[in-house]
Motif scaffolding. Structure first.
Motif, mmCIF file in Angstrom:
data_model
loop_
_atom_site.group_PDB
_atom_site.id
_atom_site.type_symbol
_atom_site.label_atom_id
_atom_site.label_comp_id
_atom_site.label_asym_id
_atom_site.label_seq_id
_atom_site.Cartn_x
_atom_site.Cartn_y
_atom_site.Cartn_z
ATOM 1 N N ALA A 17 29.133 36.209 51.408
ATOM 2 C CA ALA A 17 27.908 36.956 51.703
ATOM 3 C C ALA A 17 28.134 38.079 52.713
ATOM 4 N N ASP A 18 28.933 37.810 53.749
ATOM 5 C CA ASP A 18 29.026 38.739 54.872
ATOM 6 C C ASP A 18 30.189 39.716 54.778
ATOM 7 N N VAL A 19 31.219 39.373 53.992
ATOM 8 C CA VAL A 19 32.421 40.208 53.943
ATOM 9 C C VAL A 19 32.705 40.732 52.535
ATOM 10 N N LEU A 20 32.728 39.838 51.544
ATOM 11 C CA LEU A 20 33.159 40.260 50.211
ATOM 12 C C LEU A 20 32.103 41.075 49.481
ATOM 13 N N ARG A 21 30.861 40.593 49.455
ATOM 14 C CA ARG A 21 29.825 41.308 48.714
ATOM 15 C C ARG A 21 29.649 42.754 49.213
ATOM 16 N N PRO A 22 29.666 42.992 50.529
ATOM 17 C CA PRO A 22 29.521 44.382 50.974
ATOM 18 C C PRO A 22 30.766 45.244 50.732
ATOM 19 N N SER A 23 31.908 44.614 50.449
ATOM 20 C CA SER A 23 33.172 45.346 50.444
ATOM 21 C C SER A 23 33.703 45.703 49.070
ATOM 22 N N PHE A 24 33.246 45.015 48.004
ATOM 23 C CA PHE A 24 33.835 45.212 46.686
ATOM 24 C C PHE A 24 32.773 45.536 45.643
ATOM 25 N N PRO A 25 33.093 46.445 44.704
ATOM 26 C CA PRO A 25 32.199 46.647 43.561
ATOM 27 C C PRO A 25 32.070 45.364 42.752
ATOM 28 N N ASP A 26 30.987 45.230 42.011
ATOM 29 C CA ASP A 26 30.712 44.001 41.274
ATOM 30 C C ASP A 26 31.872 43.589 40.367
ATOM 31 N N ASP A 27 32.471 44.546 39.639
ATOM 32 C CA ASP A 27 33.505 44.192 38.673
ATOM 33 C C ASP A 27 34.830 43.820 39.322
ATOM 34 N N GLU A 28 34.950 44.003 40.639
ATOM 35 C CA GLU A 28 36.173 43.620 41.332
ATOM 36 C C GLU A 28 36.011 42.318 42.117
ATOM 37 N N LEU A 29 34.912 41.603 41.862
ATOM 38 C CA LEU A 29 34.643 40.383 42.621
ATOM 39 C C LEU A 29 34.106 39.302 41.695
ATOM 40 N N ALA A 30 34.745 38.127 41.710
ATOM 41 C CA ALA A 30 34.263 36.993 40.930
ATOM 42 C C ALA A 30 32.995 36.423 41.566
ATOM 43 N N ASP A 31 32.255 35.648 40.795
ATOM 44 C CA ASP A 31 31.067 34.981 41.319
ATOM 45 C C ASP A 31 31.459 33.923 42.346
ATOM 46 N N LEU A 32 30.555 33.654 43.282
ATOM 47 C CA LEU A 32 30.823 32.658 44.312
ATOM 48 C C LEU A 32 31.123 31.294 43.689
#
Length: 221
Positions: A17-32
């Motif tokens: 919530a605090d680091v990954l979501r603000p730092s990566f576009p949606d397609d570069e981040l898997a779901d929690l």
């Protein structure tokens, strides 16, 4: 600042919530939920940096034991904290800990190619990011790399660079006089197929680039 490993699902949720979501576009981040499952299964290794109780950043490593490869899936600093030495402390601490614990023959990372991705205030500067890794010994693997789709309905992400962060010299095909690592392609290809299968839920019919030569020259930055 304190850098520590964690296996806590609560820590991972806070990191997400605090680091990954603000730092990566949606397609570069898997779901929690996917990351939580990997953590429970022992395939995801998380290192966090904290200071005075505040989360400063995190590094997530995805371990592929059958292939002996560790993927630095994400390294990010909390918003507003870039340039303060947090990223370097995280990278150095995480890679050292993972090499000691898991003994991968190869540690790799994915970063945006500055020639393709312009960057943004939210997601950072790809040129500065690449320099950050190269200052710490990372070498670009000459592969026209495409990240697999990391979430249902998500897209593959072209225009990324695959970096070699660390390698066991006994697994190299050779080391050239200028320090270039000659990375054997067959075990790297095995890892990439395993990564695509894990991320996309099915084995790829082929990888989205031409067949690779027997070795790849990973030259110092």
């Amino acid at each position: 600042m304190h850098v520590r490993a964690t296996t806590s699902a609560d820590d991972l949720a806070r990191v997400y919530a605090d680091v990954l979501r603000p730092s990566f576009p949606d397609d570069e981040l898997a779901d929690l939920a996917v990351l939580q499952h990997q953590l429970t299964a022992g395939h995801l290794h998380v290192v966090v940096a904290e200071e005075a109780g505040a989360l400063r950043g995190a590094a997530l490593g995805e371990w592929f034991p059958e292939q002996g490869v560790l993927l630095l899936a994400h390294l990010a600093v909390a918003p507003g904290g870039r340039g303060g030495g947090v990223g370097g402390a995280l990278l150095d601490g995480a890679v050292a800990a993972w090499r000691a614990e898991l003994d991968p023959w190869l540690v790799v990372a994915e970063v945006e190619d500055p020639a393709v991705h312009p960057g943004s205030p939210a997601h950072g500067d790809p040129t500065a990011r690449l320099r950050f890794y190269q200052r710490r010994g990372a070498r670009v693997l000459p592969v026209p790399y495409v990240q697999p789709a990391l979430r249902p309905g998500g897209a593959r992400v072209p225009g990324l660079l695959l970096l070699a962060l660390a390698v066991r010299e006994d697994r190299l095909a050779g080391v050239e006089p200028d320090g270039t690592w000659l990375i054997p392609t067959p075990p790297l290809d095995d890892f990439l197929r395993a990564y695509y299968t894990s991320a996309e839920g099915r084995a790829p019919a082929s990888l989205p680039w031409p067949p690779l030569p027997p070795t790849l020259a990973a030259r110092p930055g």
